[in-house]
Motif scaffolding. Structure first.
Motif, PDB file in Angstrom:
ATOM      1  N   LEU A  40       0.789  -1.004   0.161  1.00  0.00           N
ATOM      2  CA  LEU A  40      -0.384   0.101   0.257  1.00  0.00           C
ATOM      3  C   LEU A  40       0.853   1.249   0.301  1.00  0.00           C
ATOM      4  O   LEU A  40       1.598   1.544   1.089  1.00  0.00           O
ATOM      5  CB  LEU A  40      -1.268  -0.221   1.555  1.00  0.00           C
ATOM      6  CG  LEU A  40      -1.925   1.222   1.840  1.00  0.00           C
ATOM      7  CD1 LEU A  40      -3.053   1.481   0.573  1.00  0.00           C
ATOM      8  CD2 LEU A  40      -2.168   1.411   2.733  1.00  0.00           C
ATOM      9  N   ARG A  44      -3.363   3.771  -2.889  1.00  0.00           N
ATOM     10  CA  ARG A  44      -3.231   2.413  -4.090  1.00  0.00           C
ATOM     11  C   ARG A  44      -2.923   1.165  -3.401  1.00  0.00           C
ATOM     12  O   ARG A  44      -1.936   1.202  -2.982  1.00  0.00           O
ATOM     13  CB  ARG A  44      -2.566   2.948  -4.786  1.00  0.00           C
ATOM     14  CG  ARG A  44      -3.406   4.089  -6.330  1.00  0.00           C
ATOM     15  CD  ARG A  44      -2.554   4.269  -7.227  1.00  0.00           C
ATOM     16  NE  ARG A  44      -3.255   2.957  -8.193  1.00  0.00           N
ATOM     17  CZ  ARG A  44      -4.703   2.756  -9.108  1.00  0.00           C
ATOM     18  NH1 ARG A  44      -5.278   3.628  -8.251  1.00  0.00           N
ATOM     19  NH2 ARG A  44      -4.468   1.653  -9.492  1.00  0.00           N
ATOM     20  N   GLU A  46      -0.694  -2.347  -4.793  1.00  0.00           N
ATOM     21  CA  GLU A  46      -0.548  -3.157  -5.556  1.00  0.00           C
ATOM     22  C   GLU A  46       0.087  -4.143  -5.475  1.00  0.00           C
ATOM     23  O   GLU A  46       0.680  -4.719  -4.650  1.00  0.00           O
ATOM     24  CB  GLU A  46       0.679  -2.106  -5.993  1.00  0.00           C
ATOM     25  CG  GLU A  46       1.919  -2.715  -7.382  1.00  0.00           C
ATOM     26  CD  GLU A  46       2.650  -2.373  -7.192  1.00  0.00           C
ATOM     27  OE1 GLU A  46       3.186  -1.711  -8.095  1.00  0.00           O
ATOM     28  OE2 GLU A  46       4.043  -2.655  -6.365  1.00  0.00           O
ATOM     29  N   SER A  64      -3.845  -3.779  -9.413  1.00  0.00           N
ATOM     30  CA  SER A  64      -3.574  -2.004  -8.800  1.00  0.00           C
ATOM     31  C   SER A  64      -5.219  -2.236  -7.983  1.00  0.00           C
ATOM     32  O   SER A  64      -6.121  -3.148  -8.675  1.00  0.00           O
ATOM     33  CB  SER A  64      -2.927  -1.371  -9.442  1.00  0.00           C
ATOM     34  OG  SER A  64      -3.932  -1.261 -10.764  1.00  0.00           O
ATOM     35  N   ALA A  65      -5.078  -1.609  -6.777  1.00  0.00           N
ATOM     36  CA  ALA A  65      -6.482  -0.376  -6.772  1.00  0.00           C
ATOM     37  C   ALA A  65      -6.249  -0.079  -6.231  1.00  0.00           C
ATOM     38  O   ALA A  65      -5.223   0.611  -5.413  1.00  0.00           O
ATOM     39  CB  ALA A  65      -6.606  -2.017  -5.519  1.00  0.00           C
ATOM     40  N   ASP A  66      -7.881   1.492  -6.370  1.00  0.00           N
ATOM     41  CA  ASP A  66      -7.199   2.308  -5.745  1.00  0.00           C
ATOM     42  C   ASP A  66      -8.639   2.711  -4.204  1.00  0.00           C
ATOM     43  O   ASP A  66      -9.368   1.792  -4.506  1.00  0.00           O
ATOM     44  CB  ASP A  66      -8.007   2.920  -6.360  1.00  0.00           C
ATOM     45  CG  ASP A  66      -8.691   4.704  -5.864  1.00  0.00           C
ATOM     46  OD1 ASP A  66      -8.968   4.968  -5.548  1.00  0.00           O
ATOM     47  OD2 ASP A  66      -8.487   5.582  -7.818  1.00  0.00           O
ATOM     48  N   THR A  70     -12.176   0.500  -4.874  1.00  0.00           N
ATOM     49  CA  THR A  70     -12.520  -0.969  -5.393  1.00  0.00           C
ATOM     50  C   THR A  70     -12.806  -1.800  -4.308  1.00  0.00           C
ATOM     51  O   THR A  70     -13.407  -0.881  -2.926  1.00  0.00           O
ATOM     52  CB  THR A  70     -10.950  -1.302  -5.418  1.00  0.00           C
ATOM     53  OG1 THR A  70     -10.807  -2.381  -5.753  1.00  0.00           O
ATOM     54  CG2 THR A  70     -10.033  -1.530  -3.749  1.00  0.00           C
TER      55      THR A  70
END
Length: 259
Positions: A40, A44, A46, A64-66, A70
């Motif tokens: 993190l 974000r 990863e 990936s994730a916002d 997300t």
């Protein structure tokens, strides 16, 4: 929430940028076993995967994730287990992958139960379709829930949404609809989807959903993931929807209003 270390994991090894919040080794023969690591940084998440034997990375582009948008859910699975879900977007394959954690937990001490097993697994989206699921070895799982929660500081009180748009139900837009589609109906993250828009869920012909709002050709719907129903109360009209159901956007051509 207290940071936890599962089984015999001595600690996480960083192979991605930012703070490590999750790590495990896949339950596979040793020659093909992979390490899954989630970091993190700057809001974000990863995910990086590499072979334990060779160090070769599996993804050219890390998942990936916002954190603000997300799929994320957190709650008690039973009296002794915390269930966490964290969604990632696999850009090369244009599909979501969800990391699941079932953590043995001592509620009174607010810490992991080391005398009980904990589990983790990675799977394709939790649709009503056959899913691909990869298990982690329980003794290799490392999870720092306190650090993970920091990523959702700006998310709001309920982080169980698929949608990135603010959804405000009104008496003119709220109702119940039935899906009529020859194929599965995608639930998009945005009300103006394109080919790269994440699809976190799919509906099937005959499914009933609660409609919350309308934007152009798309309607926002509430999906009962982990709860019994998504009925909107009169006092909730006119305010941003905060749950308890997940939300997303579907093409209204495939919805028939029935209430």
């Amino acid at each position: 929430m207290t940071a936890v270390v599962f089984g015999s994991a001595a600690g996480a090894q960083s192979v991605c940028s930012g703070e490590v919040v999750f790590q495990c080794a896949t339950d596979a023969p040793e020659a093909v076993r992979e390490q899954i690591t989630v970091c993190l940084a700057d809001g974000r998440f990863e995910m990086v995967r590499h072979q334990l034997a060779t160090g070769e990375k599996r993804y050219d582009v890390p998942l990936s994730a916002d954190a603000a948008l997300t799929h994320y859910s957190y709650g008690w699975l039973d009296d002794e287990t915390i269930k966490v879900e964290l969604g990632f977007w696999d850009e090369p394959y244009a599909m979501p992958r969800i990391l699941h954690m079932a953590l043995s937990w001592d509620e009174e001490e607010d810490e992991q139960r080391l005398d009980l097993p904990s589990e983790a697994w990675l799977q394709t989206a939790d649709w009503q379709l056959p899913i691909e699921q990869e298990l982690c070895l329980p003794q290799t799982v490392y999870a720092d829930l306190a650090a993970m929660e920091m990523g959702f500081a700006d998310r709001g009180p309920v982080g169980l949404f698929f949608s990135g748009d603010e959804i405000v139900p009104t008496p003119e837009t709220v109702g119940r609809a039935r899906v009529h589609s020859d194929t599965t109906l995608p639930v998009y993250q945005w009300s103006r989807p394109n080919a790269a828009t994440p699809v976190w869920w799919q509906l099937n012909d005959g499914d009933d959903v609660e409609v919350l709002a309308v934007q152009g050709d798309f309607r926002a719907v509430a999906i009962p993931t982990g709860v019994g129903e998504c009925v909107i109360r009169p006092e909730e009209m006119g305010y941003p929807y905060n749950g308890p159901c997940a939300t997303g956007w579907v093409d209204q051509r495939f919805l028939e209003m029935i209430q």
